[in-house]
Scaffold this motif. Structure first.
Motif, PDB file in Angstrom:
ATOM      1  N   PHE A 217       0.744  -1.131   0.128  1.00 13.86           N
ATOM      2  CA  PHE A 217       0.147   0.093   0.079  1.00 13.86           C
ATOM      3  C   PHE A 217       0.828   1.267   0.019  1.00 13.86           C
ATOM      4  N   TRP A 218       1.840   1.364   0.991  1.00 13.86           N
ATOM      5  CA  TRP A 218       2.418   2.480   1.173  1.00 13.86           C
ATOM      6  C   TRP A 218       3.657   2.962   0.018  1.00 13.86           C
ATOM      7  N   SER A 219       4.083   1.803  -0.649  1.00 14.38           N
ATOM      8  CA  SER A 219       5.140   1.725  -1.717  1.00 14.38           C
ATOM      9  C   SER A 219       4.358   2.385  -3.021  1.00 14.38           C
ATOM     10  N   ARG A 220       2.974   2.463  -2.931  1.00 12.91           N
ATOM     11  CA  ARG A 220       2.369   3.314  -4.065  1.00 12.91           C
ATOM     12  C   ARG A 220       2.861   4.643  -4.309  1.00 12.91           C
ATOM     13  N   PHE A 221       2.815   5.319  -3.083  1.00 12.37           N
ATOM     14  CA  PHE A 221       3.080   6.980  -3.150  1.00 12.37           C
ATOM     15  C   PHE A 221       4.355   7.287  -3.642  1.00 12.37           C
ATOM     16  N   GLU A 222       4.171   8.057  -4.791  1.00 10.70           N
ATOM     17  CA  GLU A 222       5.502   8.341  -5.602  1.00 10.70           C
ATOM     18  C   GLU A 222       5.850  10.125  -5.224  1.00 10.70           C
ATOM     19  N   LYS A 223       5.255  10.575  -4.196  1.00  5.23           N
ATOM     20  CA  LYS A 223       5.419  11.876  -3.848  1.00  5.23           C
ATOM     21  C   LYS A 223       5.148  12.004  -2.262  1.00  5.23           C
ATOM     22  N   PRO A 224       5.565  13.008  -1.741  1.00  3.35           N
ATOM     23  CA  PRO A 224       5.598  13.129  -0.272  1.00  3.35           C
ATOM     24  C   PRO A 224       4.382  12.961   0.234  1.00  3.35           C
ATOM     25  N   VAL A 225       4.395  12.254   1.655  1.00  2.00           N
ATOM     26  CA  VAL A 225       3.179  12.055   2.275  1.00  2.00           C
ATOM     27  C   VAL A 225       3.300  12.406   3.928  1.00  2.00           C
ATOM     28  N   LEU A 226       2.360  13.143   4.416  1.00  2.94           N
ATOM     29  CA  LEU A 226       2.233  13.531   5.898  1.00  2.94           C
ATOM     30  C   LEU A 226       1.344  12.614   6.446  1.00  2.94           C
ATOM     31  N   VAL A 227       1.664  11.837   7.273  1.00  3.98           N
ATOM     32  CA  VAL A 227       0.696  10.980   8.009  1.00  3.98           C
ATOM     33  C   VAL A 227       0.374  11.719   9.846  1.00  3.98           C
ATOM     34  N   LEU A 228      -0.793  11.976  10.002  1.00  4.64           N
ATOM     35  CA  LEU A 228      -0.869  12.498  11.131  1.00  4.64           C
ATOM     36  C   LEU A 228      -2.186  11.923  11.970  1.00  4.64           C
ATOM     37  N   HIS A 229      -1.838  11.008  12.922  1.00  5.68           N
ATOM     38  CA  HIS A 229      -2.712  10.434  13.588  1.00  5.68           C
ATOM     39  C   HIS A 229      -3.204  11.464  14.862  1.00  5.68           C
ATOM     40  N   SER A 230      -4.212  11.314  15.413  1.00  2.00           N
ATOM     41  CA  SER A 230      -4.936  12.001  16.661  1.00  2.00           C
ATOM     42  C   SER A 230      -4.790  11.228  17.772  1.00  2.00           C
ATOM     43  N   GLU A 231      -3.956  11.715  18.838  1.00  2.00           N
ATOM     44  CA  GLU A 231      -3.538  11.079  19.927  1.00  2.00           C
ATOM     45  C   GLU A 231      -4.651  10.219  20.774  1.00  2.00           C
ATOM     46  N   GLU A 232      -5.869  11.096  20.639  1.00  2.00           N
ATOM     47  CA  GLU A 232      -6.978  10.643  21.784  1.00  2.00           C
ATOM     48  C   GLU A 232      -8.285  10.262  20.627  1.00  2.00           C
ATOM     49  N   ASP A 233      -7.913   9.629  19.369  1.00  2.00           N
ATOM     50  CA  ASP A 233      -8.997   9.518  18.454  1.00  2.00           C
ATOM     51  C   ASP A 233     -10.141   8.285  19.071  1.00  2.00           C
ATOM     52  N   GLU A 234     -11.431   8.838  19.147  1.00  2.00           N
ATOM     53  CA  GLU A 234     -12.228   8.011  19.737  1.00  2.00           C
ATOM     54  C   GLU A 234     -12.736   6.851  18.798  1.00  2.00           C
ATOM     55  N   HIS A 235     -12.344   6.727  17.477  1.00  2.00           N
ATOM     56  CA  HIS A 235     -12.681   5.653  16.666  1.00  2.00           C
ATOM     57  C   HIS A 235     -11.474   4.526  16.484  1.00  2.00           C
ATOM     58  N   TYR A 249       4.384   2.871   9.184  1.00  2.00           N
ATOM     59  CA  TYR A 249       3.938   3.712   7.848  1.00  2.00           C
ATOM     60  C   TYR A 249       5.394   4.303   7.157  1.00  2.00           C
ATOM     61  N   GLN A 250       6.174   5.077   8.257  1.00  3.89           N
ATOM     62  CA  GLN A 250       7.276   5.615   7.803  1.00  3.89           C
ATOM     63  C   GLN A 250       8.350   4.548   7.133  1.00  3.89           C
ATOM     64  N   LYS A 251       8.334   3.494   7.867  1.00  2.00           N
ATOM     65  CA  LYS A 251       9.112   2.578   7.620  1.00  2.00           C
ATOM     66  C   LYS A 251       8.966   2.016   6.165  1.00  2.00           C
ATOM     67  N   ALA A 252       7.605   1.789   6.210  1.00  2.71           N
ATOM     68  CA  ALA A 252       6.885   0.955   4.835  1.00  2.71           C
ATOM     69  C   ALA A 252       6.866   1.772   3.457  1.00  2.71           C
ATOM     70  N   GLY A 253       6.755   3.197   3.587  1.00  7.29           N
ATOM     71  CA  GLY A 253       7.109   3.842   2.600  1.00  7.29           C
ATOM     72  C   GLY A 253       7.942   4.924   2.387  1.00  7.29           C
ATOM     73  N   LYS A 254       8.964   4.666   1.353  1.00  2.00           N
ATOM     74  CA  LYS A 254      10.051   5.830   1.266  1.00  2.00           C
ATOM     75  C   LYS A 254       9.723   7.305   1.293  1.00  2.00           C
ATOM     76  N   HIS A 255       8.331   7.429   0.589  1.00  2.00           N
ATOM     77  CA  HIS A 255       7.953   8.831   0.517  1.00  2.00           C
ATOM     78  C   HIS A 255       7.369   9.494   1.569  1.00  2.00           C
ATOM     79  N   VAL A 256       7.143   8.580   2.921  1.00  4.69           N
ATOM     80  CA  VAL A 256       6.273   8.887   3.993  1.00  4.69           C
ATOM     81  C   VAL A 256       7.186  10.002   4.978  1.00  4.69           C
ATOM     82  N   SER A 257       6.896  11.072   4.959  1.00  7.42           N
ATOM     83  CA  SER A 257       7.484  12.179   5.762  1.00  7.42           C
ATOM     84  C   SER A 257       8.052  11.872   7.092  1.00  7.42           C
TER      85      SER A 257
END
Length: 290
Positions: A217-235, A249-257
Motif C-alpha cells: 500500500f505505502w509504496s504506491r506513493f510517488e510523492k511526499p506523504v504526511l501522516v498525522l494520527h490523533s492521540e485521543e482518537d475515539e474511533h 508507515y514511515q518504514k513501509a513507504g520511502k516517501h512518508v515524511s
C-alpha cells in the motif's frame, strides 16, 4: 464553538458528480491548492479545522496555498451507496480543473475515510488518474476495527452483505435495521463489505494487516506523504497503538515524511484550538518541503 458566516469562492467544474462545485477558502491569489477530502458523512464545511488552517495559510501567504473543499457522490449520506473508485473519479476531475486554472502544485488532504481516498488515488496504474504533488493523511483509522467495537450488528450485517453480493445484489441497500448506527445513511451490501470485511476495498489502515500488505500500500506513493494520527482518537480501539502504526508507515513507504506523527491531546476531528494550531504548524512545515 459558535457558528459564524465565512466567505468561500465557489468553483463549478465538470465531473461525474452532477452540478459539481468546489469551495475555496484561504488566500485566493494562491498559485497552489490543497484539496480537502472528508470522511464518512462529511462534505464541504463539515470539518471545522479546515477554516483554522485556511486562516493560518492567509497569515503565511508566502506558502502559496488555498484550500478547496469538494462535494462528491459520496458526500454527506451518499457514502453508503458510493465507493472509493467513485471518489477517485470525482477528485481527479477537480485536479484536472485546478491544473486548468493554473494551480502549479496540488496536495490531497484526507481526513478519516478521506485518507482511504488518498491511498486509493495513489494507485495511478489502476485508474490512470491525474497525478498530484503530495498527500496529507489525518486520522487514518480502520473502519473495520472501529465498527467492530461500536456497531452492534457488525457481523450480522457483514454476513447479510456477503450473501447479497453472492446473489448478485451488491448494489442493493441492506434493510435499515442492519445498518442502524452507520451515520443514518442507506448503505449498500458492497459498501458494508468494503468497510467491514478484512481485505475490503476500504481496509487500508487496520492494525492486523501483514507487513507485505502494508508495504504494498505505502509504496504506491510517488510523492511526499504526511501522516498525522490523533492521540485521543475515539474511533481507534484501545488495543491499537497509533504511535507504532505511524512508525510502521514511515518504514513501509520511502516517501512518508519524517514530519509524520501524533497530534497531541485531541480526538478524531482535532477538537480544540491548541490542537488545531499544532496541526496547522505541521502542515505548513510539510508544505514547505514540497
Amino acid at each position: 464553538m459558535p457558528l459564524e458566516p465565512f466567505p468561500v469562492i465557489a468553483h463549478p467544474y465538470r465531473s461525474p458528480t452532477p452540478f459539481s462545485c468546489a469551495y475555496e477558502v484561504g488566500p485566493t491569489s494562491a498559485s497552489k491548492a490543497i484539496v480537502f477530502i472528508g470522511g464518512l458523512g462529511d462534505g464541504p464545511h463539515t470539518v471545522p479545522y479546515v477554516r483554522s488552517l485556511a486562516k493560518r495559510l492567509v497569515e503565511a501567504s508566502e506558502v502559496g496555498y488555498s484550500i478547496f473543499e469538494i462535494r462528491m457522490r459520496s458526500s454527506f449520506i451518499g457514502f453508503g451507496t458510493s465507493s472509493l473508485a467513485n471518489d477517485v473519479e470525482d477528485i481527479s476531475a477537480l485536479v484536472d480543473y485546478l491544473r486548468g486554472i493554473g494551480k502549479k502544485t496540488i496536495v490531497l488532504f484526507g481526513h478519516s475515510t478521506g485518507c482511504q481516498d488518498c491511498m486509493e488515488y495513489s494507485n495511478y496504474a489502476k485508474y490512470q488518474n491525474s497525478p498530484v504533488d503530495g498527500f496529507i493523511l489525518q486520522a487514518p483509522v480502520s473502519d473495520r476495527e472501529g465498527l467492530a467495537v461500536s456497531f452492534p450488528k457488525y457481523q450480522e450485517s457483514l454476513d447479510l452483505a456477503n450473501k447479497m453480493i453472492a446473489d448478485g445484489h451488491g448494489e442493493d441497500c441492506l434493510p435499515k435495521k442492519y445498518v442502524h448506527g452507520m451515520l443514518g445513511a442507506p448503505v449498500s451490501a458492497y459498501r458494508v463489505q468494503s468497510l467491514c470485511a478484512k481485505g475490503g476495498d476500504d481496509d487500508y489502515f487496520s492494525s492486523d494487516l501483514d507487513d507485505e500488505t502494508v508495504v504494498k500500500f505505502w509504496s504506491r506513493f510517488e510523492k511526499p506523504v504526511l501522516v498525522l494520527h490523533s492521540e485521543e482518537d475515539e474511533h481507534v480501539p484501545k488495543h491499537v497503538n497509533q504511535e507504532e502504526l505511524n512508525k510502521r508507515y514511515q518504514k513501509a513507504g520511502k516517501h512518508v515524511s519524517s514530519l509524520s506523527g501524533i497530534i497531541p491531546g485531541t480526538g478524531h476531528t482535532v477538537r480544540g484550538q491548541e490542537a488545531r494550531d499544532w496541526l496547522a504548524d505541521r502542515v505548513i512545515q510539510f508544505l514547505g518541503t514540497l
